[in-house]
Design an enzyme around this catalytic site. Structure first.
Site, PDB file in Angstrom:
ATOM      1  N   TYR A 134       0.854  -1.187   0.000  1.00 45.87           N
ATOM      2  CA  TYR A 134       0.000   0.000   0.000  1.00 45.87           C
ATOM      3  C   TYR A 134       0.888   1.234   0.000  1.00 45.87           C
ATOM      4  O   TYR A 134       1.863   1.308   0.755  1.00 45.87           O
ATOM      5  CB  TYR A 134      -0.889   0.018   1.253  1.00 45.87           C
ATOM      6  CG  TYR A 134      -1.653   1.318   1.420  1.00 45.87           C
ATOM      7  CD1 TYR A 134      -2.959   1.440   0.958  1.00 45.87           C
ATOM      8  CD2 TYR A 134      -1.052   2.428   2.016  1.00 45.87           C
ATOM      9  CE1 TYR A 134      -3.647   2.640   1.080  1.00 45.87           C
ATOM     10  CE2 TYR A 134      -1.739   3.630   2.136  1.00 45.87           C
ATOM     11  CZ  TYR A 134      -3.031   3.727   1.671  1.00 45.87           C
ATOM     12  OH  TYR A 134      -3.700   4.918   1.786  1.00 45.87           O
TER      13      TYR A 134
ATOM     14  N   GLU B 221      -3.700   7.388  -3.902  1.00 41.31           N
ATOM     15  CA  GLU B 221      -3.548   6.114  -3.224  1.00 41.31           C
ATOM     16  C   GLU B 221      -3.377   4.981  -4.232  1.00 41.31           C
ATOM     17  O   GLU B 221      -4.076   4.937  -5.244  1.00 41.31           O
ATOM     18  CB  GLU B 221      -4.825   5.892  -2.405  1.00 41.31           C
ATOM     19  CG  GLU B 221      -4.750   4.802  -1.381  1.00 41.31           C
ATOM     20  CD  GLU B 221      -6.037   4.762  -0.549  1.00 41.31           C
ATOM     21  OE1 GLU B 221      -5.979   5.088   0.634  1.00 41.31           O
ATOM     22  OE2 GLU B 221      -7.093   4.406  -1.096  1.00 41.31           O
TER      23      GLU B 221
END
Lengths: 290, 385
Positions: B109, B197
């Site tokens: 991530y 993101e």
């Protein structure tokens, strides 16, 4: 006494010749605020109802001794206006502008570090010490001089709360709108500290809303550092997560900032939490023993 | 402003962040054309909506070869997809992204966001990709690495380095990872993002790091300096009433209740919604008419509230400071005369020119319930329910 602004405050209005700047300058002067100068680049040497206009803040400070700035400059230029006022040695900057890009405010925040200037806002209704000084867009007449401090992230909701207080005969020492944006100048903590020290403030009302962690930090600050009672309301119990509720900063994002948990944390810290917005005035009266 | 994954991936490509090979299609015909001549290879079919939770809702499917892919894509196109993050009607799927399915060995991530408390941009990296990052942060905080970015110097190489080692990847991937993080930071800053993101960012079997997903949100306040982003807006992902409201510079959010409300100021609007809940009802909407509303804005606002068929009562709560009560009252009266209002209207007015406002309402000959203050308003709203 009061905090931050009083009868000695001398205001320069940045963006004084714009529609908003012009209207609210008149309102502030009528309320009794000492507006000593205005700034609009290119209009230096002119005047607005007798208030001298300068091309830059520096000249206004030098010529008039202005020690506070009210900013009514449009969003693309407002961050720069804040920095200009700080650089000119202004002690208090109140930025009324709504819609400043967040990255611009990060730059401003960085620029202000180490400077003595206090910033209120942006996206605020301003600050008022009743009967002494008003820098902002709030209706002056709903306020009454007294001994309760008010701190809020919103405009009209603050009018509502002030109105509930005034109608019960409870006056205010100073009312401060800290602004509805994600990145702001003075926060609850700074103001709670000032109200705690102010001899003429007996209690503080905090009007919070969803988004961020400022109310949670205030709860902790109150339990560690304050003796004066704090009454808190948090707007947005019914706000859906992930949606921005008008104010740029009013958003429950990634599980952070919902009203229920803010109220729980405030309550656990021993703060009086009002759940029904119609009951704020009577709760403050009860806390004051009135 | 939110954009679709396929649009975010186009921006990733511009900023040299590796993405899987893929194609975006809008119709069954385009699907067949795009997949013509493609062999029996694994593909991922991804419905393009703004809301998350697509995977669990059947909006992301892994298939084999062109035939299966066409069927899966055609199943999605022009349908609505309901996920745990949409409302019960779901969001329309007008675009489908078809990508090569990669063989991955690790999911990571990486995300940039605004850190409000520290007034800076921050980056989070984690060795646990593909899950909700909030969940990872809550359950295994040691797997989260965060860096605050000093705005005066920007993201520093030592920070990128620290993040890389926190992910536990093999050192030979360091160059690729640094480039992705640095390029995503550039994109975040240049385009005024509020969120950027990649979840998951994957390491493929052959040692490539690729952005499998892409999420970009932009700061609405900064859109004025990015005209190139405006064409990426997809109105259809928003509630039609909300789109209509924004055309009139009204800030409206549709909710599920039956008490419509119109308020000036966002904070008071939220407090009014909360008050409605206190009397045992649910608000049908959030509507902030703003500080400088004109009577025509008030009229349009009332129209939008009333076009929501769930609304059984309208509560107008105005504390006039800049917005004067007489302006509001004129707007309400003109709207009431123009529209056919069959639901009770409770109006609470306070502030500048309140007497004039109340007089205009009283003289209009229309039937409004006027409340004296917030408490009185709550009682009057409750009496109608």
């Amino acid at each position: 006494m009061s905090i931050i602004v009083n009868k000695k405050t001398k205001v320069v209005v940045q963006g004084i010749t714009g529609q908003e700047g012009r209207f609210h300058t008149k309102q502030m002067v009528e309320y009794g605020t000492k507006v000593v100068a205005g700034v609009t680049p290119g209009k230096g040497g002119q005047n607005l109802d007798g208030i001298p206009i300068f091309n830059a803040v520096r000249g206004a400070v030098r010529e008039t001794g202005a020690n506070a700035a009210a900013i009514f400059v449009p969003p693309p230029f407002a961050a720069d206006a804040i920095m200009e006022a700080a650089e000119a040695g202004i002690g208090l900057v109140v930025c009324l502008t709504e819609g400043i890009p967040t990255l611009d405010m990060i730059t401003v925040h960085q620029y202000m570090k180490g400077k003595q200037t206090l910033l209120i806002g942006p996206n605020t209704a301003g600050i008022i010490s009743p009967d002494k000084c008003k820098i902002g867009v709030m209706a002056g007449y709903i306020h009454k001089k007294g001994r309760v401090g008010v701190i809020s992230r919103s405009g009209t909701l603050t009018y509502e709360v002030v109105d509930q207080l005034t109608k019960r005969g409870i006056g205010q020492s100073t009312c401060v709108g800290i602004g509805g944006d994600p990145i702001i100048g003075l926060n609850y903590l700074d103001l709670l500290e000032m109200f705690e020290k102010d001899k003429d403030t007996d209690a503080v009302v905090m009007i919070g809303e969803i988004g961020g962690r400022a109310e949670e930090d205030a709860a902790q600050y109150h339990s560690n550092h304050m003796k004066k009672p704090l009454v808190a309301f948090v707007a947005g119990v019914t706000a859906p997560p992930g949606r921005r509720m008008g104010h740029a900063g009013a958003i429950v994002s990634r599980g952070v900032g919902d009203a229920e948990s803010k109220m729980r944390i405030l309550k656990d810290a021993g703060i009086t939490v009002v759940k029904n917005p119609a009951h704020i005035g009577e709760t403050v009266a009860a806390v004051l023993g009135q | 402003m939110k954009i679709h994954e396929y649009q975010a991936k186009q921006l990733f490509h511009e900023y040299r962040i590796p993405i899987p090979k893929g194609v975006t299609v809008r119709s069954a015909a385009e699907v067949r054309q795009a997949l013509a001549g493609l062999g029996h290879i694994p593909l991922v079919i991804k419905a393009q909506i703004h809301a998350g939770g697509r995977g669990k809702a059947g909006g992301i499917r892994i298939v084999n070869g062109a035939k299966e892919a066409s069927r899966a894509a055609e199943d999605m196109i022009d349908k609505r997809l309901v996920t745990d993050q949409t409302d019960s009607e779901g969001s329309p799927v007008n675009h489908v992204l078809i990508e090569e399915a990669l063989e991955t060995v690790k999911e990571l991530y990486v995300g940039f966001a605004i850190n409000r408390e520290n007034a800076c941009v921050s980056i989070i990296a984690s060795s646990e990709g593909g899950m909700e990052i909030e969940k990872v942060a809550a359950e295994t905080p040691e797997k989260i690495a965060m860096e605050m970015i000093d705005p005066s110097v920007g993201l520093r190489p030592f920070q990128v380095n620290r993040l890389f080692y926190a992910t536990g990847l093999d050192s030979k991937l360091s160059k690729q990872m640094s480039s992705i993080i640095t390029n995503l930071y550039r994109l975040f800053m240049y385009k005024d993002c509020s969120l950027a993101e990649i979840n998951p960012l994957v390491v493929t079997k052959d040692g490539q790091i690729v952005a499998l997903d892409a999420k970009l949100n932009f700061d609405d306040n900064a859109l004025y300096r990015h005209p190139e982003l405006m064409s990426l807006r997809d109105d259809q992902q928003e509630n039609p009433l909300e789109v209509e409201a924004s055309r009139h510079h009204l800030n409206y959010i549709k909710l599920q209740g039956n008490v419509g409300c119109m308020v000036n100021g966002a904070g008071l609007a939220m407090a009014t919604m909360d008050l409605i809940k206190h009397v045992g009802a649910e608000p049908a909407n959030f509507l902030d008419v703003g500080g400088s509303a004109t009577s025509s804005m008030v009229r349009e606002g009332l129209k939008i509230i009333l076009s929501d068929k769930a609304v059984k009562l309208v509560f107008i709560n105005i504390f006039g400071g800049i917005l004067r009560c007489d302006t509001l009252a004129k707007g309400v009266v003109s709207a009431a005369k123009e529209l056919d209002i069959n639901v009770p209207l409770v109006i609470r007015l306070e502030g500048t020119n309140v007497d004039e406002g109340r007089r205009i309402l009283a003289d209009s000959g229309l039937s409004f319930t006027v409340a004296e203050n917030l408490k009185d308003a709550a009682e009057k709203v409750s009496a109608f329910l």
